[in-house]
Design an enzyme around this catalytic site. Structure first.
Site, PDB file in Angstrom:
ATOM      1  N   ILE A   1       1.949   8.832  -0.148  1.00 17.83           N
ATOM      2  CA  ILE A   1       2.783  10.025   0.449  1.00 17.83           C
ATOM      3  C   ILE A   1       3.836  10.193  -0.649  1.00 17.83           C
ATOM      4  CG2 ILE A   1       2.497   9.183   2.858  1.00 17.83           C
ATOM      5  CD1 ILE A   1       5.561   8.121   2.617  1.00 17.83           C
ATOM      6  N   SER A   2       3.993   9.664  -1.729  1.00 16.17           N
ATOM      7  CA  SER A   2       4.864  10.098  -2.588  1.00 16.17           C
ATOM      8  C   SER A   2       4.400  10.392  -3.946  1.00 16.17           C
ATOM      9  CB  SER A   2       5.817   8.542  -3.026  1.00 16.17           C
ATOM     10  OG  SER A   2       6.704   8.414  -2.190  1.00 16.17           O
TER      11      SER A   2
ATOM     12  N   PRO B   1       2.690   8.359  -9.726  1.00 19.26           N
ATOM     13  CA  PRO B   1       1.172   7.864  -9.325  1.00 19.26           C
ATOM     14  C   PRO B   1       1.129   6.724  -8.435  1.00 19.26           C
ATOM     15  CG  PRO B   1       1.901   7.284 -11.644  1.00 19.26           C
ATOM     16  CD  PRO B   1       3.143   7.806 -10.976  1.00 19.26           C
ATOM     17  N   ASP B   2       0.093   6.650  -7.578  1.00 19.43           N
ATOM     18  CA  ASP B   2      -0.136   5.491  -6.921  1.00 19.43           C
ATOM     19  C   ASP B   2      -0.482   4.306  -7.554  1.00 19.43           C
ATOM     20  OD1 ASP B   2      -2.800   5.901  -7.210  1.00 19.43           O
ATOM     21  OD2 ASP B   2      -3.353   6.444  -5.210  1.00 19.43           O
ATOM     22  N   PHE B   3      -0.754   3.282  -7.147  1.00 20.71           N
ATOM     23  CA  PHE B   3      -1.485   2.151  -7.835  1.00 20.71           C
ATOM     24  C   PHE B   3      -2.949   2.220  -8.152  1.00 20.71           C
ATOM     25  CE2 PHE B   3       2.377   1.433  -5.481  1.00 20.71           C
ATOM     26  CZ  PHE B   3       3.362   0.714  -6.515  1.00 20.71           C
ATOM     27  N   ARG B   4      -3.659   2.337  -7.156  1.00 21.67           N
ATOM     28  CA  ARG B   4      -5.000   2.009  -7.296  1.00 21.67           C
ATOM     29  C   ARG B   4      -6.107   3.116  -7.512  1.00 21.67           C
ATOM     30  NH1 ARG B   4      -2.367  -1.627  -4.422  1.00 21.67           N
ATOM     31  NH2 ARG B   4      -2.265  -3.926  -5.038  1.00 21.67           N
TER      32      ARG B   4
ATOM     33  N   GLN C   1       5.386   0.897   2.411  1.00 21.86           N
ATOM     34  CA  GLN C   1       5.287  -0.098   1.753  1.00 21.86           C
ATOM     35  C   GLN C   1       5.868   0.615   0.022  1.00 21.86           C
ATOM     36  OE1 GLN C   1       0.766  -1.514   1.654  1.00 21.86           O
ATOM     37  NE2 GLN C   1       1.000   0.121   2.836  1.00 21.86           N
ATOM     38  N   ASN C   2       6.438   1.609   0.347  1.00 22.15           N
ATOM     39  CA  ASN C   2       6.920   2.146  -0.911  1.00 22.15           C
ATOM     40  C   ASN C   2       8.628   1.749  -0.915  1.00 22.15           C
ATOM     41  OD1 ASN C   2       4.639   3.447  -0.865  1.00 22.15           O
ATOM     42  ND2 ASN C   2       5.393   5.523  -0.208  1.00 22.15           N
TER      43      ASN C   2
ATOM     44  N   ASP D   1      10.754   3.720  -2.828  1.00 15.07           N
ATOM     45  CA  ASP D   1      11.379   4.704  -3.469  1.00 15.07           C
ATOM     46  C   ASP D   1      12.575   5.279  -2.322  1.00 15.07           C
ATOM     47  OD1 ASP D   1       9.947   6.194  -1.647  1.00 15.07           O
ATOM     48  OD2 ASP D   1       8.369   6.802  -3.092  1.00 15.07           O
TER      49      ASP D   1
ATOM     50  N   HIS E   1       8.438  -3.670   1.411  1.00 16.27           N
ATOM     51  CA  HIS E   1       8.413  -4.301   0.012  1.00 16.27           C
ATOM     52  C   HIS E   1       9.732  -3.999  -0.750  1.00 16.27           C
ATOM     53  CE1 HIS E   1       3.838  -3.738  -0.261  1.00 16.27           C
ATOM     54  NE2 HIS E   1       4.460  -4.784   0.518  1.00 16.27           N
TER      55      HIS E   1
ATOM     56  N   CYS F   1      19.980 -10.811  -9.952  1.00 16.95           N
ATOM     57  CA  CYS F   1      19.269 -11.882 -11.307  1.00 16.95           C
ATOM     58  C   CYS F   1      17.988 -12.268 -10.266  1.00 16.95           C
ATOM     59  CB  CYS F   1      20.482 -12.842 -11.485  1.00 16.95           C
ATOM     60  SG  CYS F   1      19.529 -14.007 -12.541  1.00 16.95           S
TER      61      CYS F   1
ATOM     62  N   CYS G   1      21.455 -11.467 -16.283  1.00 16.66           N
ATOM     63  CA  CYS G   1      22.570 -11.800 -15.516  1.00 16.66           C
ATOM     64  C   CYS G   1      23.910 -11.806 -16.356  1.00 16.66           C
ATOM     65  CB  CYS G   1      22.086 -13.241 -14.975  1.00 16.66           C
ATOM     66  SG  CYS G   1      23.266 -13.798 -13.957  1.00 16.66           S
TER      67      CYS G   1
ATOM     68  N   THR H   1      -2.196   5.028   2.010  1.00 16.70           N
ATOM     69  CA  THR H   1      -2.398   3.618   1.681  1.00 16.70           C
ATOM     70  C   THR H   1      -3.755   3.271   1.329  1.00 16.70           C
ATOM     71  OG1 THR H   1      -1.798   1.448   2.187  1.00 16.70           O
ATOM     72  CG2 THR H   1      -2.143   2.885   4.091  1.00 16.70           C
ATOM     73  N   SER H   2      -4.090   2.188   0.479  1.00 15.39           N
ATOM     74  CA  SER H   2      -5.698   1.814   0.269  1.00 15.39           C
ATOM     75  C   SER H   2      -5.614   0.732   1.282  1.00 15.39           C
ATOM     76  CB  SER H   2      -5.771   1.356  -1.182  1.00 15.39           C
ATOM     77  OG  SER H   2      -4.766   0.212  -1.370  1.00 15.39           O
TER      78      SER H   2
ATOM     79  N   CYS I   1      -2.308  14.200   1.931  1.00 10.78           N
ATOM     80  CA  CYS I   1      -1.475  13.875   3.050  1.00 10.78           C
ATOM     81  C   CYS I   1      -0.497  14.974   3.421  1.00 10.78           C
ATOM     82  CB  CYS I   1      -0.804  12.492   3.319  1.00 10.78           C
ATOM     83  SG  CYS I   1       0.308  12.089   1.945  1.00 10.78           S
TER      84      CYS I   1
HETATM   85  P1  OAD Z   1      -2.460   2.388  -3.429  1.00 16.27           P
HETATM   86  O1  OAD Z   1      -2.291   2.923  -4.576  1.00 16.27           O
HETATM   87  O2  OAD Z   1      -3.074   1.053  -3.235  1.00 16.27           O
HETATM   88  O3  OAD Z   1      -3.270   3.289  -2.363  1.00 16.27           O
HETATM   89  C1  OAD Z   1      -3.048   4.674  -2.102  1.00 16.27           C
HETATM   90  C2  OAD Z   1      -3.908   5.273  -1.301  1.00 16.27           C
HETATM   91  O4  OAD Z   1      -3.266   6.681  -1.263  1.00 16.27           O
HETATM   92  C3  OAD Z   1      -5.296   5.297  -1.935  1.00 16.27           C
HETATM   93  O5  OAD Z   1      -6.044   5.182  -0.924  1.00 16.27           O
HETATM   94  C4  OAD Z   1      -5.400   6.762  -2.396  1.00 16.27           C
HETATM   95  O6  OAD Z   1      -6.512   7.487  -2.358  1.00 16.27           O
HETATM   96  C5  OAD Z   1      -4.207   7.520  -1.489  1.00 16.27           C
HETATM   97  N1  OAD Z   1      -3.698   8.875  -2.070  1.00 16.27           N
HETATM   98  C6  OAD Z   1      -3.290   8.852  -3.165  1.00 16.27           C
HETATM   99  N2  OAD Z   1      -2.373  10.071  -3.568  1.00 16.27           N
HETATM  100  C7  OAD Z   1      -2.713  10.758  -2.111  1.00 16.27           C
HETATM  101  C8  OAD Z   1      -2.102  11.965  -1.447  1.00 16.27           C
HETATM  102  N3  OAD Z   1      -1.602  12.723  -2.075  1.00 16.27           N
HETATM  103  N4  OAD Z   1      -2.516  12.169  -0.061  1.00 16.27           N
HETATM  104  C9  OAD Z   1      -3.126  11.337   0.524  1.00 16.27           C
HETATM  105  N5  OAD Z   1      -3.501   9.977   0.167  1.00 16.27           N
HETATM  106  C10 OAD Z   1      -3.302   9.744  -1.305  1.00 16.27           C
HETATM  107  O7  OAD Z   1      -1.070   2.100  -2.851  1.00 16.27           O
HETATM  108  P2  OAD Z   1      -0.583   1.369  -1.693  1.00 16.27           P
HETATM  109  O8  OAD Z   1      -1.637   1.243  -0.699  1.00 16.27           O
HETATM  110  O9  OAD Z   1       0.678   1.802  -1.031  1.00 16.27           O
HETATM  111  O10 OAD Z   1       3.139  -3.368  -4.177  1.00 16.27           O
HETATM  112  O11 OAD Z   1      -0.059  -0.164  -2.334  1.00 16.27           O
HETATM  113  C11 OAD Z   1       0.393  -1.116  -1.514  1.00 16.27           C
HETATM  114  C12 OAD Z   1       1.116  -2.101  -2.441  1.00 16.27           C
HETATM  115  O12 OAD Z   1       0.309  -2.245  -3.692  1.00 16.27           O
HETATM  116  C13 OAD Z   1       2.229  -1.312  -3.177  1.00 16.27           C
HETATM  117  O13 OAD Z   1       3.552  -1.423  -2.313  1.00 16.27           O
HETATM  118  C14 OAD Z   1       2.597  -2.008  -4.191  1.00 16.27           C
HETATM  119  C15 OAD Z   1       1.159  -2.169  -4.984  1.00 16.27           C
HETATM  120  O14 OAD Z   1       0.720  -3.053  -5.803  1.00 16.27           O
HETATM  121  C16 OAD Z   1       3.906  -4.302  -4.705  1.00 16.27           C
HETATM  122  O15 OAD Z   1       4.188  -3.700  -6.023  1.00 16.27           O
HETATM  123  C17 OAD Z   1       4.421  -5.341  -4.247  1.00 16.27           C
END
Ligand code: OAD
Length: 343
Positions: A27-28, A34-37, A107-108, A110, A127, A135, A159, A201-202, A245
């Site tokens: 959603i961000s 960028p997302d993570f995965r 989970q964001n 931001d 998170h 610290c 610190c 979210t993945s 989204c």
């Molecule tokens: P991920 O990067 O694992 O998953 C993001 C999901 O969003 C994927 O399925 C993408 O296909 C989808 N996506 C990306 N852009 C999109 C868009 N514009 N519209 C719709 N879907 C989109 O991110 P999270 O599931 O949030 O934790 O990851 C969970 C946690 O893993 C994060 O909070 C972070 C990370 O490691 C920590 O750092 C502790």
């Protein structure tokens, strides 16, 4: 599978009043993070040149404890002060405004949901968030202005308690840390939902991954995501709106008759968020990774903690063999610690 029209008719008939939302990095992405995965464009793919023991290590508390430099090298590019809410964030605020938001688990880190107008008591940033810092060792809070300087410069802040000297960490939950107890207090809300939205979210990270299965049978779960995740779509009452989204929430807003209200709430939220100088966060991230990778490649030292974590993860599916080869070469140039092996 159910469809958007079925959900829209229930909303219009007042049969849906308790919407629970689970949100993630997707959603961000439209805000410039960028997302993570996501393969290739996600943060974890972009980090490959850094030869981390494994990608998530950058957010692991043990790794941060001895090697906080990579986190800070990227901090400016991921700093939410430069980000504005997306239309997806505005949709969440609109749900709250209409008194339909039962609870939002995000989970964001931001804080863009709050910036868009979601009330704090209607949501949990599972998170944590990047609005304060302390610290990581002795937990002494660290001043905001000094933190902002560190984020801007990329230098690790330490610190202020002289005898401690631990690295300062934003109040976000790293891997290896527990989420706040509030999560378990709010978790039952999922079982009270009459609609769940799962957005961007993945569904790969605990504890949020355990929320969607708790939605009672027959209660619709709507997935707004680039791709199918976590078995959502497997129930007759599930709805999948695949793609960006922001497009998905606009489809919902059209079907619910909320489109104008959504767009004006979004415009207001964007205008209300003060940001510093315009920053191209995506370009800044790529530059920062390249700069740090060069620095690390030029260094003949492999930090001890980094070496230990790399060795511990050899053989896992995320092992980057190019990095292992590079460290072996470094080891033979500099060292007494014995060879890194894959067996
Ligand atoms: P991920 O990067 O694992 O998953 C993001 C999901 O969003 C994927 O399925 C993408 O296909 C989808 N996506 C990306 N852009 C999109 C868009 N514009 N519209 C719709 N879907 C989109 O991110 P999270 O599931 O949030 O934790 O990851 C969970 C946690 O893993 C994060 O909070 C972070 C990370 O490691 C920590 O750092 C502790």
């Amino acid at each position: 599978m159910a469809d958007i029209e079925t959900i829209a008719s229930k909303i219009k008939a007042g049969q849906i009043n308790r919407v629970v939302v689970l949100a993630g990095a997707g959603i961000s992405t439209a805000a410039g993070v960028p997302d993570f995965r996501t393969p290739e464009t996600g943060l974890y793919a972009k980090l490959a040149p850094l030869c981390l023991p494994y990608p998530e290590a950058i957010f692991h508390i043990n790794y941060f404890g001895h090697t906080p430099e990579p986190f800070y090298a990227l901090a400016r590019a991921r700093n939410p002060v430069n980000l504005k809410p997306t239309v997806s964030h505005a949709f969440l605020a609109l749900l709250a405004k209409k008194n339909l938001l039962h609870f939002l688990f995000t989970q964001n880190i931001d804080g863009l949901e709050l910036d868009a107008g979601v009330p704090g008591d209607k949501m949990m940033a599972v998170h944590g968030n990047w609005k304060s810092q302390r610290c990581h060792k002795c937990k002494t809070p660290y001043p905001d202005d000094l933190m902002q300087q560190a984020v801007n410069s990329g230098d690790v802040p330490y610190c202020l308690v002289a005898e401690c000297g631990g690295a300062v960490k934003p109040d976000v939950v790293f891997f290896g840390e527990s989420v706040a107890p509030r999560f378990e207090e709010e978790e039952p809300k999922v079982r009270e939902a009459d609609l769940m939205l799962i957005m961007g979210t993945s569904l790969k990270v605990n504890p949020c991954t355990r929320l969607p299965p708790q939605v009672p049978d027959g209660v619709p779960r709507v997935l707004l995501n680039m791709d199918t995740v976590g078995g959502i779509g497997g129930r007759a009452s599930d709805v999948s709106i695949l793609g960006a989204c922001d497009d998905g929430v606009r489809q919902l807003a059209d079907a619910f008759g909320w489109r104008d209200e959504l767009e004006s709430l979004w415009a207001g939220a964007v205008a209300a968020k003060p940001t510093g100088a315009e920053v191209d966060t995506m370009a800044l991230l790529d530059e920062s990774i390249e700069k740090l990778a060069k620095k690390m490649e030029g260094s003949r030292q492999v930090p001890e903690g980094h070496r230990r974590m790399l060795e511990a993860h050899l053989g896992s599916k995320s092992t980057n063999m190019e990095c292992v080869v590079r460290f072996r070469q470094l080891r033979s140039l500099s060292g007494p610690n014995g060879p890194i092996t894959t067996s």
